[in-house]
Design a protein around this motif. Structure first.
Motif, PDB file in Angstrom:
ATOM      1  N   ASN A  18       5.171  18.960  21.132  1.00 52.89           N
ATOM      2  CA  ASN A  18       4.188  17.910  21.254  1.00 52.89           C
ATOM      3  C   ASN A  18       3.294  18.200  19.947  1.00 52.89           C
ATOM      4  OD1 ASN A  18       5.148  16.965  23.546  1.00 52.89           O
ATOM      5  ND2 ASN A  18       3.565  18.239  24.550  1.00 52.89           N
ATOM      6  N   CYS A  19       2.959  19.381  19.549  1.00 50.69           N
ATOM      7  CA  CYS A  19       2.061  19.602  18.280  1.00 50.69           C
ATOM      8  C   CYS A  19       2.835  19.220  17.199  1.00 50.69           C
ATOM      9  CB  CYS A  19       1.661  21.225  18.238  1.00 50.69           C
ATOM     10  SG  CYS A  19       0.779  21.583  19.876  1.00 50.69           S
ATOM     11  N   MET A  20       4.156  19.528  16.916  1.00 52.57           N
ATOM     12  CA  MET A  20       4.966  18.958  16.047  1.00 52.57           C
ATOM     13  C   MET A  20       4.967  17.553  15.730  1.00 52.57           C
ATOM     14  SD  MET A  20       6.286  21.311  13.837  1.00 52.57           S
ATOM     15  CE  MET A  20       7.751  20.586  13.312  1.00 52.57           C
ATOM     16  N   GLU A  66       1.743  14.726  10.280  1.00 52.52           N
ATOM     17  CA  GLU A  66       2.352  13.709   9.230  1.00 52.52           C
ATOM     18  C   GLU A  66       3.930  13.911   9.183  1.00 52.52           C
ATOM     19  OE1 GLU A  66       0.332  11.347   8.117  1.00 52.52           O
ATOM     20  OE2 GLU A  66      -1.107  12.045   9.393  1.00 52.52           O
ATOM     21  N   PRO A  67       4.386  12.849   8.920  1.00 49.47           N
ATOM     22  CA  PRO A  67       6.018  12.574   8.741  1.00 49.47           C
ATOM     23  C   PRO A  67       6.266  13.776   7.477  1.00 49.47           C
ATOM     24  CG  PRO A  67       5.356  10.551   9.224  1.00 49.47           C
ATOM     25  CD  PRO A  67       4.235  11.512   9.076  1.00 49.47           C
ATOM     26  N   GLN A  68       5.427  13.422   6.659  1.00 53.37           N
ATOM     27  CA  GLN A  68       6.100  14.426   5.374  1.00 53.37           C
ATOM     28  C   GLN A  68       5.821  15.745   5.663  1.00 53.37           C
ATOM     29  OE1 GLN A  68       3.227  12.371   5.428  1.00 53.37           O
ATOM     30  NE2 GLN A  68       3.008  11.355   3.606  1.00 53.37           N
ATOM     31  N   GLN A  69       4.704  16.285   6.595  1.00 53.70           N
ATOM     32  CA  GLN A  69       4.397  17.670   6.615  1.00 53.70           C
ATOM     33  C   GLN A  69       5.500  18.048   7.781  1.00 53.70           C
ATOM     34  OE1 GLN A  69       0.614  17.414   8.647  1.00 53.70           O
ATOM     35  NE2 GLN A  69      -0.424  17.943   6.716  1.00 53.70           N
ATOM     36  N   LYS A  70       6.011  17.353   8.602  1.00 55.22           N
ATOM     37  CA  LYS A  70       6.924  17.689   9.645  1.00 55.22           C
ATOM     38  C   LYS A  70       8.393  18.019   9.018  1.00 55.22           C
ATOM     39  CE  LYS A  70       7.060  14.908  13.128  1.00 55.22           C
ATOM     40  NZ  LYS A  70       7.480  13.805  14.273  1.00 55.22           N
ATOM     41  N   SER A 129       1.596  22.274  -0.132  1.00 61.15           N
ATOM     42  CA  SER A 129       0.289  21.882   0.486  1.00 61.15           C
ATOM     43  C   SER A 129       0.778  21.161   1.575  1.00 61.15           C
ATOM     44  CB  SER A 129      -0.319  20.880  -0.528  1.00 61.15           C
ATOM     45  OG  SER A 129      -0.950  21.580  -1.711  1.00 61.15           O
ATOM     46  N   TRP A 130       1.827  20.435   1.722  1.00 65.20           N
ATOM     47  CA  TRP A 130       2.207  20.018   3.077  1.00 65.20           C
ATOM     48  C   TRP A 130       2.463  21.107   4.198  1.00 65.20           C
ATOM     49  CZ3 TRP A 130       6.378  15.451   1.401  1.00 65.20           C
ATOM     50  CH2 TRP A 130       5.425  14.583   0.667  1.00 65.20           C
ATOM     51  N   ILE A 131       3.168  21.780   3.704  1.00 63.63           N
ATOM     52  CA  ILE A 131       3.739  23.132   4.563  1.00 63.63           C
ATOM     53  C   ILE A 131       2.491  23.523   5.064  1.00 63.63           C
ATOM     54  CG2 ILE A 131       4.817  25.135   4.683  1.00 63.63           C
ATOM     55  CD1 ILE A 131       7.056  24.043   3.044  1.00 63.63           C
ATOM     56  N   ARG A 132       1.507  24.278   4.174  1.00 65.46           N
ATOM     57  CA  ARG A 132       0.184  24.768   4.483  1.00 65.46           C
ATOM     58  C   ARG A 132      -0.620  23.960   5.280  1.00 65.46           C
ATOM     59  NH1 ARG A 132      -1.826  25.172  -0.207  1.00 65.46           N
ATOM     60  NH2 ARG A 132      -3.441  23.644   0.197  1.00 65.46           N
ATOM     61  N   ARG A 133      -0.942  22.693   5.177  1.00 68.07           N
ATOM     62  CA  ARG A 133      -1.659  21.919   5.937  1.00 68.07           C
ATOM     63  C   ARG A 133      -0.952  21.694   7.326  1.00 68.07           C
ATOM     64  NH1 ARG A 133      -2.246  17.293   2.662  1.00 68.07           N
ATOM     65  NH2 ARG A 133      -2.153  18.329   0.511  1.00 68.07           N
ATOM     66  N   GLY A 134       0.210  21.395   7.434  1.00 70.12           N
ATOM     67  CA  GLY A 134       0.985  21.339   8.597  1.00 70.12           C
ATOM     68  C   GLY A 134       1.073  22.712   9.527  1.00 70.12           C
ATOM     69  N   LEU A 135       1.176  23.589   8.885  1.00 69.21           N
ATOM     70  CA  LEU A 135       0.988  24.977   9.603  1.00 69.21           C
ATOM     71  C   LEU A 135      -0.298  25.118  10.120  1.00 69.21           C
ATOM     72  CD1 LEU A 135       3.300  27.529   7.432  1.00 69.21           C
ATOM     73  CD2 LEU A 135       3.736  26.141   9.954  1.00 69.21           C
TER      74      LEU A 135
END
Length: 184
Positions: A130-132, A136-140, A169-175
């Motif tokens: 659910n959290c995934m 955002e699609p790019q982060q996922k 940045s995408w990975i860090r913000r997504g995590l």
């Protein structure tokens, strides 16, 4: 482009055209490295061999899908082996098979073993899914490539054809977003 990349690209291109001898040569030149990746991930020779065989079948069938501008041939092939090894790890984890050697269990530890662990694996997996889904699609996509598929940041960059800073940045913000979501 390196001489090795030129050679592998030629062999993969010929494989894509159905050339069995080119595929055999591709196997001879890459199987040692790919087997090492598989063995490191799976820890057991017979499972590593099975993953490698299945990866080469996929390489044979998907040789036409390789995109020259998105990374090296060997990197593409390694990612296929990694995907297959990860699938096997998940398969054995789901079935809770104890056929792995001592110390191998660390690969199966639940990343959620802190808070929420008492909720059970099904609830934890559902919560993570659910959290995934809220990312955002790019982060996922970047997180999937890095954590589920085991790619390094540089391999993610090659796969997505984006700057390293953007991927990080995408990975860090997504995590960070996942951490907040999972803490609720």
């Amino acid at each position: 482009m390196t001489m090795e990349q030129d050679t592998l690209l030629g062999l993969l291109s010929a494989t894509a055209a159905g050339d069995k001898q080119a595929f055999a040569n591709l196997y001879k030149q890459t199987s040692g490295q790919l087997f090492a990746v598989s063995l490191k991930m799976l820890g057991r020779r017979e499972l590593a061999e099975e993953a490698l065989q299945e990866a080469y079948v996929k390489i044979w069938h998907n040789a036409t899908e390789y995109q020259h501008g998105k990374g090296l041939v060997l990197t593409w092939m390694i990612s296929i082996v990694r995907y297959r090894a990860l699938d096997m790890l998940r398969y054995h984890k789901v079935r809770k098979e104890d056929q792995f050697e001592d110390g191998q269990e660390a690969m199966f530890e639940d990343p959620m073993s802190g808070e929420g662990a008492d909720e059970g694996p099904d609830i934890t997996k559902t919560k993570l899914d659910n959290c995934m889904g809220e990312l955002e699609p790019q982060q996922k996509q970047a997180i999937h490539l890095a954590y589920y598929n085991g790619l390094t940041h540089h391999e993610v960059v090659g796969h997505l054809d984006l700057p390293l800073g953007t991927v990080k940045s995408w990975i860090r913000r997504g995590l960070q977003q996942l951490q907040r979501c999972l803490a609720l």
